[in-house]
Design an enzyme around this catalytic site. Structure first.
Site, PDB file in Angstrom:
ATOM      1  N   THR A   1      -8.532  12.449  44.651  1.00  0.00           N
ATOM      2  CA  THR A   1      -7.094  12.190  44.583  1.00  0.00           C
ATOM      3  C   THR A   1      -6.692  11.143  45.620  1.00  0.00           C
ATOM      4  OG1 THR A   1      -6.692  14.468  43.903  1.00  0.00           O
ATOM      5  CG2 THR A   1      -4.805  13.280  44.823  1.00  0.00           C
TER       6      THR A   1
ATOM      7  N   ALA B   1      -4.727  12.633  40.712  1.00  0.00           N
ATOM      8  CA  ALA B   1      -5.010  14.077  40.816  1.00  0.00           C
ATOM      9  C   ALA B   1      -6.444  14.318  40.363  1.00  0.00           C
ATOM     10  CB  ALA B   1      -4.042  14.877  39.949  1.00  0.00           C
ATOM     11  N   CYS B   2      -7.134  15.247  41.024  1.00  0.00           N
ATOM     12  CA  CYS B   2      -8.533  15.543  40.692  1.00  0.00           C
ATOM     13  C   CYS B   2      -8.762  17.052  40.707  1.00  0.00           C
ATOM     14  CB  CYS B   2      -9.464  14.838  41.672  1.00  0.00           C
ATOM     15  SG  CYS B   2      -9.345  15.452  43.361  1.00  0.00           S
ATOM     16  N   PRO B   3      -9.911  17.516  40.222  1.00  0.00           N
ATOM     17  CA  PRO B   3     -10.127  18.965  40.081  1.00  0.00           C
ATOM     18  C   PRO B   3      -9.988  19.755  41.386  1.00  0.00           C
ATOM     19  CG  PRO B   3     -11.825  17.766  38.879  1.00  0.00           C
ATOM     20  CD  PRO B   3     -11.048  16.747  39.656  1.00  0.00           C
TER      21      PRO B   3
ATOM     22  N   GLY C   1      -8.705  18.489  44.202  1.00  0.00           N
ATOM     23  CA  GLY C   1      -7.435  18.092  44.815  1.00  0.00           C
ATOM     24  C   GLY C   1      -7.539  17.789  46.291  1.00  0.00           C
TER      25      GLY C   1
END
Lengths: 156, 105
Positions: free
Chosen positions: B16, B8-10, B12
């Protein structure tokens, strides 16, 4: 049902295979300009700000000379991709500490739950594939580059 | 080593999926069975099954943001890191985890 084609987020107007910018800042500005001129953005300044905000959150150089700056922003009218390639190395914070020549910029509409988001994540995944990377660094044909992502788009 | 994990990343949308791809490819290279769930803007994809989690030797959480469903991994060895830590040298990263797990046995 909306068609799942990369062409709904990428076109020839958003590809520049010989970027003029000499620095990361100049290149980011140039690519945001591509998107702005192709009616993707309501405000160039706002989107650029959002791109820099994301740069501040972590590294966007994903290795192999590729960077994926991106912004999720109210100034994005519709979710889109721009592709820029430089003839010389650009200094960029990167996971393999190597300079960058290929920039894939993602412009993401703040509220977008459509198929476009899936397309963008497919573009990101494609950038891990050796055959895609090799071709995208040498091709001079914009249609060929679009087709490259189109072929990969539907696959896992 | 059987792996399950979440990326998951900021935003998204990019890290990710790139991180997932890198883990899947590196695991394949090392011969590690691997299942990775993504928690992106478009929601959860490839959601881990109870069986996959039960069979896993390690849980890799390559996440830059808060994720949901962590309670599923209770009692499992968890490696938590940022997406960029995994992207950097994914094979080396997995081998290091394997060595650590082996030294515990």
């Amino acid at each position: 049902m909306e068609e799942l084609s990369i062409r709904s987020v990428l076109n020839e107007q958003r590809i520049d295979l010989h970027l003029k910018g000499q620095t990361k800042d100049e290149v980011l500005d140039e690519m945001v300009d591509l998107l702005f001129k192709d009616s993707v953005l309501s405000s160039k300044e706002q989107f650029l700000k959002d791109v820099y905000y994301r740069e501040g959150e972590g590294i966007t150089g994903i290795g192999d000379g590729i960077a994926i700056p991106h912004g999720k922003s109210d100034s994005v009218l519709h979710t889109a991709v721009a592709i820029g390639r430089s003839d010389h190395d650009l200094e960029w914070r990167s996971i393999d500490d190597k300079p960058v020549r290929l920039i894939i910029m993602l412009a993401i509409k703040s509220v977008d739950k459509t198929v476009h988001m899936k397309l963008l994540s497919n573009v990101a995944t494609s950038l891990c594939q050796r055959d895609v990377i090799e071709q995208i660094f040498v091709s001079e044909d914009k249609q060929e580059i679009i087709e490259l992502f189109e072929q990969k788009g539907g696959k896992e | 080593m059987r792996i399950v994990g979440i990326t998951a990343c900021p935003t998204g949308i990019a890290h990710t999926y790139i991180t997932k791809q890198k883990i899947v490819e590196a695991a394949k290279e090392c011969g590690f069975p691997c299942h990775i769930e993504t928690q992106g803007t478009i929601g959860v994809e490839d959601e881990l099954t109870a069986q996959q989690i039960a069979e896993a030797d390690v849980v890799i959480l390559a996440v830059d943001v808060k994720i949901s469903g962590e309670n599923r991994f209770a009692g499992k060895p968890i490696v938590r890191c940022r997406t960029e830590d995994v992207m950097r040298n994914t094979v080396g990263f997995l081998k290091k985890i394997e060595a650590k797990l082996n030294s515990r046995k």
